[in-house]
Design a protein around this motif. Structure first.
Motif, PDB file in Angstrom:
ATOM      1  N   ILE A 215       2.395 -14.707  -8.403  1.00 19.35           N
ATOM      2  CA  ILE A 215       1.172 -14.680  -7.595  1.00 19.35           C
ATOM      3  C   ILE A 215       0.026 -14.057  -8.378  1.00 19.35           C
ATOM      4  O   ILE A 215      -1.104 -14.547  -8.349  1.00 19.35           O
ATOM      5  N   THR A 216       0.318 -12.993  -9.116  1.00 22.31           N
ATOM      6  CA  THR A 216      -0.712 -12.342  -9.925  1.00 22.31           C
ATOM      7  C   THR A 216      -1.242 -13.285 -10.994  1.00 22.31           C
ATOM      8  O   THR A 216      -2.459 -13.404 -11.185  1.00 22.31           O
ATOM      9  N   LEU A 217      -0.349 -13.970 -11.698  1.00 20.42           N
ATOM     10  CA  LEU A 217      -0.780 -14.889 -12.750  1.00 20.42           C
ATOM     11  C   LEU A 217      -1.593 -16.054 -12.198  1.00 20.42           C
ATOM     12  O   LEU A 217      -2.606 -16.445 -12.793  1.00 20.42           O
ATOM     13  N   ILE A 218      -1.178 -16.595 -11.078  1.00 17.66           N
ATOM     14  CA  ILE A 218      -1.931 -17.692 -10.472  1.00 17.66           C
ATOM     15  C   ILE A 218      -3.319 -17.212 -10.067  1.00 17.66           C
ATOM     16  O   ILE A 218      -4.320 -17.910 -10.284  1.00 17.66           O
ATOM     17  N   THR A 219      -3.409 -16.021  -9.493  1.00 14.90           N
ATOM     18  CA  THR A 219      -4.697 -15.454  -9.094  1.00 14.90           C
ATOM     19  C   THR A 219      -5.603 -15.255 -10.304  1.00 14.90           C
ATOM     20  O   THR A 219      -6.786 -15.605 -10.271  1.00 14.90           O
ATOM     21  N   VAL A 220      -5.048 -14.724 -11.389  1.00 12.29           N
ATOM     22  CA  VAL A 220      -5.830 -14.509 -12.612  1.00 12.29           C
ATOM     23  C   VAL A 220      -6.326 -15.846 -13.166  1.00 12.29           C
ATOM     24  O   VAL A 220      -7.488 -15.964 -13.580  1.00 12.29           O
ATOM     25  N   LEU A 221      -5.478 -16.859 -13.168  1.00  8.33           N
ATOM     26  CA  LEU A 221      -5.888 -18.172 -13.666  1.00  8.33           C
ATOM     27  C   LEU A 221      -7.003 -18.782 -12.819  1.00  8.33           C
ATOM     28  O   LEU A 221      -7.963 -19.342 -13.354  1.00  8.33           O
ATOM     29  N   VAL A 222      -6.877 -18.677 -11.511  1.00 16.97           N
ATOM     30  CA  VAL A 222      -7.909 -19.236 -10.626  1.00 16.97           C
ATOM     31  C   VAL A 222      -9.232 -18.497 -10.805  1.00 16.97           C
ATOM     32  O   VAL A 222     -10.291 -19.119 -10.953  1.00 16.97           O
ATOM     33  N   LEU A 223      -9.181 -17.163 -10.816  1.00 18.77           N
ATOM     34  CA  LEU A 223     -10.414 -16.388 -10.984  1.00 18.77           C
ATOM     35  C   LEU A 223     -11.040 -16.624 -12.355  1.00 18.77           C
ATOM     36  O   LEU A 223     -12.264 -16.739 -12.476  1.00 18.77           O
ATOM     37  N   GLY A 224     -10.217 -16.721 -13.385  1.00 19.07           N
ATOM     38  CA  GLY A 224     -10.729 -17.012 -14.728  1.00 19.07           C
ATOM     39  C   GLY A 224     -11.389 -18.374 -14.796  1.00 19.07           C
ATOM     40  O   GLY A 224     -12.429 -18.552 -15.440  1.00 19.07           O
ATOM     41  N   THR A 225     -10.799 -19.354 -14.132  1.00 19.06           N
ATOM     42  CA  THR A 225     -11.376 -20.695 -14.098  1.00 19.06           C
ATOM     43  C   THR A 225     -12.717 -20.694 -13.377  1.00 19.06           C
ATOM     44  O   THR A 225     -13.685 -21.318 -13.837  1.00 19.06           O
ATOM     45  N   LEU A 226     -12.787 -20.002 -12.241  1.00 14.09           N
ATOM     46  CA  LEU A 226     -14.054 -19.929 -11.504  1.00 14.09           C
ATOM     47  C   LEU A 226     -15.123 -19.217 -12.319  1.00 14.09           C
ATOM     48  O   LEU A 226     -16.278 -19.660 -12.365  1.00 14.09           O
ATOM     49  N   TRP A 227     -14.759 -18.133 -12.990  1.00 14.20           N
ATOM     50  CA  TRP A 227     -15.710 -17.372 -13.817  1.00 14.20           C
ATOM     51  C   TRP A 227     -16.235 -18.250 -14.947  1.00 14.20           C
ATOM     52  O   TRP A 227     -17.428 -18.318 -15.198  1.00 14.20           O
ATOM     53  N   ARG A 228     -15.327 -18.952 -15.624  1.00 15.25           N
ATOM     54  CA  ARG A 228     -15.738 -19.810 -16.742  1.00 15.25           C
ATOM     55  C   ARG A 228     -16.604 -20.973 -16.254  1.00 15.25           C
ATOM     56  O   ARG A 228     -17.579 -21.336 -16.917  1.00 15.25           O
ATOM     57  N   SER A 229     -16.273 -21.554 -15.122  1.00 11.84           N
ATOM     58  CA  SER A 229     -17.062 -22.672 -14.622  1.00 11.84           C
ATOM     59  C   SER A 229     -18.480 -22.232 -14.284  1.00 11.84           C
ATOM     60  O   SER A 229     -19.434 -22.980 -14.517  1.00 11.84           O
ATOM     61  N   ARG A 230     -18.641 -21.012 -13.779  1.00 10.08           N
ATOM     62  CA  ARG A 230     -19.986 -20.509 -13.498  1.00 10.08           C
ATOM     63  C   ARG A 230     -20.776 -20.304 -14.789  1.00 10.08           C
ATOM     64  O   ARG A 230     -21.970 -20.596 -14.851  1.00 10.08           O
TER      65      ARG A 230
END
Length: 52
Positions: free
Chosen positions: A20-35
């Motif tokens: 769950i932690t890794l999935i959360t980090v991946l999703v947040l990292g993707t959102l940050w990079r897309s912005r």
């Protein structure tokens, strides 16, 4: 309802926690990079229109 995990409870639950932690980090990292990428593209488009 949680099944009886016996002596494997710690291993199973910690694996869930790590996943769950890794999935959360991946999703947040993707959102940050897309912005960041969107802001960079907006800047390039604005510069291109100004030079236009």
């Amino acid at each position: 309802m949680m099944p009886e995990l016996g002596k494997y409870a710690f291993a199973v639950l910690s694996s869930y926690g790590v996943a769950i932690t890794l999935i959360t980090v991946l999703v947040l990292g993707t959102l940050w990079r897309s912005r960041r990428v969107k802001a960079a593209l907006d800047e390039v488009e604005a510069r291109r229109k100004a030079d236009g």
